[in-house]
Design an enzyme around this catalytic site. Structure first.
Site, PDB file in Angstrom:
ATOM      1  N   ARG A 102      25.694  96.508  66.082  1.00 17.12           N
ATOM      2  CA  ARG A 102      25.087  96.176  64.782  1.00 17.12           C
ATOM      3  C   ARG A 102      24.538  97.471  64.214  1.00 17.12           C
ATOM      4  O   ARG A 102      23.600  98.060  64.773  1.00 17.12           O
ATOM      5  CB  ARG A 102      23.986  95.132  64.955  1.00 17.12           C
ATOM      6  CG  ARG A 102      23.134  94.973  63.709  1.00 17.12           C
ATOM      7  CD  ARG A 102      22.232  93.766  63.768  1.00 17.12           C
ATOM      8  NE  ARG A 102      23.006  92.547  63.613  1.00 17.12           N
ATOM      9  CZ  ARG A 102      22.488  91.357  63.320  1.00 17.12           C
ATOM     10  NH1 ARG A 102      21.186  91.212  63.175  1.00 17.12           N
ATOM     11  NH2 ARG A 102      23.261  90.300  63.172  1.00 17.12           N
ATOM     12  N   GLN A 132      29.736  86.105  62.082  1.00 22.64           N
ATOM     13  CA  GLN A 132      29.085  85.036  61.327  1.00 22.64           C
ATOM     14  C   GLN A 132      30.102  84.331  60.427  1.00 22.64           C
ATOM     15  O   GLN A 132      30.142  83.098  60.381  1.00 22.64           O
ATOM     16  CB  GLN A 132      27.939  85.608  60.484  1.00 22.64           C
ATOM     17  CG  GLN A 132      27.171  84.545  59.726  1.00 22.64           C
ATOM     18  CD  GLN A 132      26.337  83.658  60.639  1.00 22.64           C
ATOM     19  OE1 GLN A 132      25.542  84.157  61.416  1.00 22.64           O
ATOM     20  NE2 GLN A 132      26.505  82.348  60.552  1.00 22.64           N
TER      21      GLN A 132
END
Ligand code: CP
Ligand code: NVA
Length: 307
Positions: A102, A132
């Site tokens: 990330r 996601q």
């Protein structure tokens, strides 16, 4: 998956997405069958930004697959003190079997993949959030079955979520309408890429500044925070700019009767979504959060497993 990494949903074929969803459904239904799928393997999890769902679901997922996950905050590893990405990628490739990262700069994840020799999974960058986005369409498939011909509406900031939803829609046969505030449109490079994917898939992409137009005919209404990680100092300015973009009961009433509400979370009730919608009967936000675990286990098995 033929891809060695998960950087963008754009890189996957519709067939690969369908296979990934089949695997995620099997893993969700029969988790014990996969208890040794990644036995002896280690996933490194590099975080330059905060996380609740991504960190916990990857770590738990790796444990449930028989492997081990290592949390590597950029505050603690040498990357945060200036060690270059290419050295980091090459060194970590000597110890680990996969990396979830990330980052702020999307290029950092691309560079990890370019310089490392193990699968790289994008756990959110400033530009994209493919884990996601995949989970969101998997969740919609659980609700509606076949998604072909249905429409999703994204309301709010033209951010990483908007981009990943734009890339996911053509892969599952959905139309997508994105309503952003003026000055907060999606990145034109990603929009053009997604438009080409949609043209090839025979699906439609529509962009607007009118939330009501976006939700008309939609089976799913999606929103995300107005100020993403790294934009905290713009919060007040953005709250003003996004006036009229709250997904509330009145806006949901303009979507299809059976429409569901999705949000990647974390949510700011009273800003991008009303509490009544987030916690109301149309909301699927906690199924969506749970599904991160199952979908990411499928991603890790596909990229890191023997099969
Ligand atoms: N949706 C999501 O990625 O949440 P986290 O920031 O908590 O990981
Ligand atoms: N757009 C949000 C998503 C958080 C999961 C952010 O980048 O902060």
């Amino acid at each position: 998956m033929t891809a060695r990494h998960l950087i963008s949903i754009h890189d996957l074929t519709a067939q690969e997405v369908a296979e990934l969803f089949d695997l995620a459904a099997r893993i969700k239904a029969q988790p014990e069958e996969f208890r040794r799928a990644l036995a002896g393997q280690t996933l490194g999890m590099i975080f330059q930004k905060s996380s609740t769902r991504t960190r916990v679901s990857f770590e738990v997922g790796m444990f449930q697959l028989g492997g081990h996950a290592l949390f590597l905050s950029s505050r603690d590893i040498q990357l945060g003190r200036g060690e270059i990405i290419s050295d980091t990628a090459q060194v970590l490739s000597r110890y680990l079997d996969g990396i979830m990262a990330r980052t702020f700069d999307h290029q950092d994840v691309v560079d990890l993949a370019a310089h490392g020799s193990i699968p790289i999974i994008n756990g959110l960058t400033d530009d994209l959030h493919p884990c996601q986005g995949l989970t969101d369409y998997f969740t919609l498939q659980e609700v509606f079955g076949d998604l072909q011909g249905r429409k999703i509406a994204y309301i709010g900031d033209g951010n990483n979520m908007a981009h990943s939803l734009l890339f996911g829609a053509p892969k599952v046969g959905m139309d997508i309408s994105v309503a952003t505030a003026e000055g907060y449109e999606v990145n034109s490079f990603y929009l053009e890429q997604a438009r080409r994917d949609a043209a090839a898939a025979g699906t439609r992409i529509h962009t607007t500044h009118d939330p009501a137009a976006a939700v008309a005919g939609a089976s799913a209404v999606y929103t995300d925070v107005w100020a993403s990680m790294g934009q905290e100092e713009e919060q007040a300015k953005r709250v003003k700019a996004f006036a009229g973009f709250t997904v509330d009961e009145a806006l949901m009433a303009k979507a299809e009767k059976d429409a569901v509400f999705l949000h990647c979370l974390p949510a700011h009730r009273g800003e991008e979504v009303s509490a009544g919608v987030a916690d109301g009967p149309q909301s699927r936000i906690f199924d969506e959060a749970e599904n991160r675990l199952h979908v990411q286990k499928a991603v890790m098995v596909s990229l890191m497993g023997d099969a």
